[in-house]
Structure formats: C-alpha cells, structure tokens
Write a protein that holds these residues in place. Structure first.
Motif, PDB file in Angstrom:
ATOM      1  N   VAL A  50      46.643 143.903  19.238  1.00  0.00           N
ATOM      2  CA  VAL A  50      46.232 142.241  19.452  1.00  0.00           C
ATOM      3  C   VAL A  50      45.719 141.941  17.896  1.00  0.00           C
ATOM      4  CG1 VAL A  50      44.662 140.405  19.817  1.00  0.00           C
ATOM      5  CG2 VAL A  50      45.575 141.824  21.662  1.00  0.00           C
ATOM      6  N   TYR A  54      48.554 139.784  15.269  1.00  0.00           N
ATOM      7  CA  TYR A  54      47.990 138.546  14.704  1.00  0.00           C
ATOM      8  C   TYR A  54      47.824 138.457  13.519  1.00  0.00           C
ATOM      9  CZ  TYR A  54      48.272 136.335  19.382  1.00  0.00           C
ATOM     10  OH  TYR A  54      48.708 135.841  20.589  1.00  0.00           O
ATOM     11  N   ALA A 127      53.643 138.324  22.672  1.00  0.00           N
ATOM     12  CA  ALA A 127      52.598 137.909  21.443  1.00  0.00           C
ATOM     13  C   ALA A 127      53.124 137.706  20.034  1.00  0.00           C
ATOM     14  CB  ALA A 127      51.426 139.327  21.407  1.00  0.00           C
ATOM     15  N   LEU A 159      42.297 132.725  17.442  1.00  0.00           N
ATOM     16  CA  LEU A 159      43.227 133.399  18.186  1.00  0.00           C
ATOM     17  C   LEU A 159      43.080 134.488  18.709  1.00  0.00           C
ATOM     18  CD1 LEU A 159      46.671 132.626  16.604  1.00  0.00           C
ATOM     19  CD2 LEU A 159      46.346 132.310  18.862  1.00  0.00           C
ATOM     20  N   ALA A 162      39.953 134.853  21.276  1.00  0.00           N
ATOM     21  CA  ALA A 162      40.326 134.374  22.686  1.00  0.00           C
ATOM     22  C   ALA A 162      41.121 135.218  23.368  1.00  0.00           C
ATOM     23  CB  ALA A 162      40.618 133.158  22.463  1.00  0.00           C
ATOM     24  N   THR A 163      41.875 136.105  22.376  1.00  0.00           N
ATOM     25  CA  THR A 163      42.853 136.882  23.116  1.00  0.00           C
ATOM     26  C   THR A 163      42.110 138.345  23.559  1.00  0.00           C
ATOM     27  OG1 THR A 163      44.519 135.976  21.784  1.00  0.00           O
ATOM     28  CG2 THR A 163      45.348 138.144  22.922  1.00  0.00           C
ATOM     29  N   TRP A 167      38.868 137.676  29.673  1.00  0.00           N
ATOM     30  CA  TRP A 167      38.284 136.537  30.616  1.00  0.00           C
ATOM     31  C   TRP A 167      38.113 136.424  32.331  1.00  0.00           C
ATOM     32  CZ3 TRP A 167      36.550 132.922  27.527  1.00  0.00           C
ATOM     33  CH2 TRP A 167      37.144 132.655  26.248  1.00  0.00           C
ATOM     34  N   MET A 178      41.768 129.559  31.264  1.00  0.00           N
ATOM     35  CA  MET A 178      42.233 130.495  30.299  1.00  0.00           C
ATOM     36  C   MET A 178      43.656 131.094  30.915  1.00  0.00           C
ATOM     37  SD  MET A 178      40.240 129.937  28.206  1.00  0.00           S
ATOM     38  CE  MET A 178      40.946 130.827  26.788  1.00  0.00           C
ATOM     39  N   THR A 183      46.309 132.876  25.665  1.00  0.00           N
ATOM     40  CA  THR A 183      45.425 133.764  25.348  1.00  0.00           C
ATOM     41  C   THR A 183      45.072 134.619  26.319  1.00  0.00           C
ATOM     42  OG1 THR A 183      43.694 132.105  26.007  1.00  0.00           O
ATOM     43  CG2 THR A 183      44.119 132.512  23.653  1.00  0.00           C
ATOM     44  N   ARG A 184      44.865 134.444  27.383  1.00  0.00           N
ATOM     45  CA  ARG A 184      44.463 135.426  28.584  1.00  0.00           C
ATOM     46  C   ARG A 184      45.669 135.972  28.987  1.00  0.00           C
ATOM     47  NH1 ARG A 184      41.672 134.436  34.598  1.00  0.00           N
ATOM     48  NH2 ARG A 184      42.362 136.576  35.376  1.00  0.00           N
ATOM     49  N   GLN A 187      46.509 139.044  26.820  1.00  0.00           N
ATOM     50  CA  GLN A 187      45.574 139.966  26.799  1.00  0.00           C
ATOM     51  C   GLN A 187      45.851 140.739  28.286  1.00  0.00           C
ATOM     52  OE1 GLN A 187      42.448 139.197  29.351  1.00  0.00           O
ATOM     53  NE2 GLN A 187      41.256 140.732  28.611  1.00  0.00           N
TER      54      GLN A 187
END
Lengths: 230, 235
Positions: A50, A54, A127, A159, A162-163, A167, A178, A183-184, A187
């Motif tokens: 991630v 990102y 992603a 970003l 939250a990823t 969650w 979410m 984001t979720r 993930q």
C-alpha cells in the motif's frame, strides 16, 4: 507513436531522478530486511505494498504534472500535436509500470506465494489505478510545487492511513460506510490476496473501478478546460 | 497564412482580444507587439487551436484551428520565452522526444541541431546550457519537423549582442527558406531588423499594422517612440 515518445521521455527523466531512486531503494531495502527476518509477512507485505503504491505512483504522477506546469514545459507540449490525455496517460503509464515492478520485486523478496494470487493481483491493479487517477487530479488542480505541497501530504497520509486501518474491526456503521469508500476494498483485497482470507472480490472491484473511472473522467475534463481556457 | 477576422476572446468577464482583424501573409516575418497583457499569447493560443474565439473567425492555411488543431500544430513550430526545455534530459533527448510527437525520424533531430550549429551539445543536459545555447536548441526543436509557420516569443531575451546577432541570422535563413514567422518581442531593434510588417496590440485591440518604416514615419521618429505613443494613448 506520440504516446510511445511521451513514455520514452518520462523514462529518460526518471533515469536521472535521484529522489525516485532513493525512494525505490528505501522501499526495497525495508522489504528485504523484513523478509530476511520474518518467516511470515502476514501484516507487513500488504502494508508495504500500500505504502509503495500510494507514495510511488501517486507522488510520481503529482510531481510529474506539477513540475511540468511550474517549468512551463507543459505549454511546450500543448503546442505540439500531442493531446492532453496522451500527456497524462504517458505519465500514468510510467507510474503504473514502476508500481507494478516494485510490487513484484517485494513479493519475490518474501519467497512465499500469496494464498490467493488473483485476488492480490486485482487489489494491486485497482490500487495502482486509483492512486494514478487521484494523483493526476491533485497534479491538475495544483498550480505549482509550493501550493501542491500544502495539500499533497495530508491527502496522501489520509489515503495510506485509511487504507491500512483494519476497518472490519470497527463498529458496524463505520465498517459498513468504509465498504463503499475507496479504502476498505483495497485493504481487503490486498490482505485477503496475501493471507487467503475470504473477500467479496466483485463488489470491492466494482467500488474501486467506480471511483477510478469517476476520477479519470474528472481529470480529463479539467485538463481539457485548463488547456483551452487559460 | 493566418487570417483573423473580427476576433473577440473573453475569459469570463475579462476581454483578452476585442474585434481583432489581422492577416499574416505566407513567407513574411510579422512582428506582434504590445505591452504585457495586450493579447499576444491569446492570439498564439487561438492560432494554435488551443482556444476558441468567443466571436469572429480564425483561419490558418485556410483551416479553422479549433476544428483542426492537431493538423495546424503539425505545421507549426513554437519557441516560447525561455526555451522551455526539459532540464533533466539531454539536448538530443529533448529533440528526439519532440521528433516523436511530430512523427518525424530521429535523424530530423540531428539535422536540426546541425542546422542551428549546436550538434556538439547533443549529449549535454539541457539544464547545463547557457541562455544562448538554450535558445538555439529551442529553435532547433521548433524546426525539426520543417514547419511552414514559426512562432517566436522573445527569442533573444537575455542574450548578449553576439548571441542575439547569431540567432537573428538563423531566423533570417529560415525566412529565406519560405517559413512564415510570427515574432513577439519587446526589443524594437530586433523587430526592425527582422520584421516585414508589425502589428501593435493594446488592450486586446490592434492599434496599428504596417511596415516598421511607415510606423516610424507616422508615429516615430523611432519604432520605440511609435510603440510608446501608441500604447500610451490608452493610459
């Protein structure tokens, strides 16, 4: 032909971009150290993926567009037959290739196959696509490097943060909200792909595709406006 | 080559060009003069098909640039102020990138560098060039696809007199090859030395359009005096 030339130009610039090489070495170094030490990269692999996607793809797309604006080289490109979408597409392609390559090397470093390779591949692709589209939006909106730095870091932190937050362990309402934000789903796909945990692949992919396509449409519209209405 | 008829261009409530009519003939060097904000860049954007006139008509080689932007830009070479090269690329990479965008072979880049006398700099990073070298490379980049229309924005700004004279010679040689040149400059000596005719813009309107000699006769004694008189009237 024009698209290939633009990609070639991006690679020439990347070749001499010391900041990007430092970032690549740092991410690979971190992954290598952890891979040597840990038997099971259960949590670490998805997190590093991630962060790599990102910060790498996103930052590269933002910087590349903003630097072009600041140095006014975008003006020189716009008076050639190249179309605005080809210019942005070439920048995105290089970011996507770089992120895909880095992700592959990181996975190789851990010397263990993901439990659900297809789910992981879908997570990586979605992603990378979302990071590129959202990075392009920031690059288009920002006037120069100084103004972009004001909101670039908070957006990136939001970003990534939250990823990587789990969650599903939150309260029902938050976890449910979410599910429908970009984001979720990423993930779940990355963690599920790596560990083999069950993931709603179709729904998560649809959510991410929706946001990515929406952002791409906004990107194209704004870039066309900027090119013709100055 | 370029015909603007009654062109008005507004950006929101701001009028950048107002009822502008202008003709640039094939093969001539036309000077587009005016204070900052007079509408020179907007004129270029209209000619290149990057903006659409609010009213009026623009034609380049008989085509509407807004409808045929790509075809027009394929025939156009542009040198913007400062050269605008990619500092992180070598001189040759800068030119090969643009050769690809115009769909001409790599050899065209080498030929253009040769023509501008900067072939020996091809492996140097653009960021390490002097101002004079940058302008020559920018000119080489603008002509590599053999355009029939060349737009030069402040081509000798910041150059020493020797470098400026060399660049003037290169521009004259392009003109002798039949290239139509649209020159935007604040250097009146340069305009007088290079231009067949001059159009003077003020607040988006064309206030004078004639040969430098006639402008001097009418509003002179020098072209600088003519420029100051014609632009001062608005203040």
């Amino acid at each position: 032909m024009r698209y290939i030339s633009l990609i070639q130009g991006e690679f020439w610039a990347l070749k001499r971009n010391r900041r990007m090489w430092m970032f690549i070495l740092m991410m690979l170094g971190m992954a290598a150290v952890y891979a040597l030490d840990a038997q099971d990269g259960g949590t670490f692999v998805p997190v590093v993926l991630v962060v790599t996607i990102y910060t790498g793809t996103w930052q590269m797309t933002v910087n590349s567009l903003v630097e072009e604006k600041e140095r006014r080289t975008l003006e020189a490109l716009l008076v050639t037959p190249a179309r605005p979408l080809e210019i942005i597409g070439a920048k995105a392609t290089v970011g996507i290739l770089l992120a895909a390559l880095l992700s592959a090397v990181i996975l190789l470093l851990f010397r263990q196959p993901p439990r659900s390779p297809l789910v992981l591949l879908a997570g990586l692709g979605l992603a990378i696509g979302f990071a590129t589209a959202s990075g392009a939006l920031i690059g288009i909106v920002a006037r120069d490097l100084k103004t972009s730095s004001l909101y670039r870091t908070p957006v990136l932190a939001l970003l990534v943060g939250a990823t990587i937050v789990p969650w599903q362990e939150s309260g029902w309402a938050i976890a449910e909200i979410m599910r429908w934000l970009p984001t979720r789903p990423v993930q779940e796909l990355l963690w599920g792909g790596w560990t083999g945990a069950p993931v709603p692949l179709t729904r998560n992919s649809a959510v991410m595709l929706f946001y990515t396509l929406l952002l791409l449409a906004v990107d194209a519209r704004m870039l066309r406006q900027q090119a013709t209405q100055r | 080559m370029i015909v603007l008829t009654g062109v008005t261009k507004c950006y929101g409530s701001v009028t950048a060009l107002s009822d502008l009519s202008l003709e640039v003939r094939t093969g001539e060097t036309f000077g587009l003069l005016g204070p900052n904000g007079a509408g020179k860049t907007t004129t270029l954007r209209l000619v290149a098909g990057l903006a659409r006139p609010t009213r009026g008509q623009v034609r380049v080689a008989g085509l509407d640039p807004w409808q045929n932007g790509e075809a027009i830009r394929r025939q156009m070479g542009v040198v913007l102020e400062g050269g605008l090269l990619y500092d992180g690329l070598t001189v040759l990479e800068n030119l090969v990138l643009f050769a690809g965008l115009f769909g001409v072979p790599r050899q065209a880049a080498l030929d253009a560098l040769e023509q501008m006398g900067v072939a020996d700099l091809q492996h140097r990073l653009a960021g390490r060039l002097s101002k004079g070298q940058r302008q020559r490379v920018a000119l080489a980049r603008a002509i590599l696809h053999r355009p029939c229309l060349l737009y030069l924005d402040e081509p000798t700004s910041g150059l020493d007199p020797a470098a400026a004279a060399e660049l003037h010679a290169l521009i004259r040689s392009l003109r002798s090859q039949g290239v139509t040149i649209l020159l935007s400059s604040h250097d009146m000596a340069e305009v007088e030395a290079l231009c067949d005719r001059v159009g003077l813009l003020r607040e988006g309107r064309l206030v004078a359009c004639d040969t430098p000699a006639r402008l001097k006769e009418t509003h002179g004694p020098s072209l600088t005096d003519a420029f100051i008189r014609l632009t001062r009237r608005a203040n």
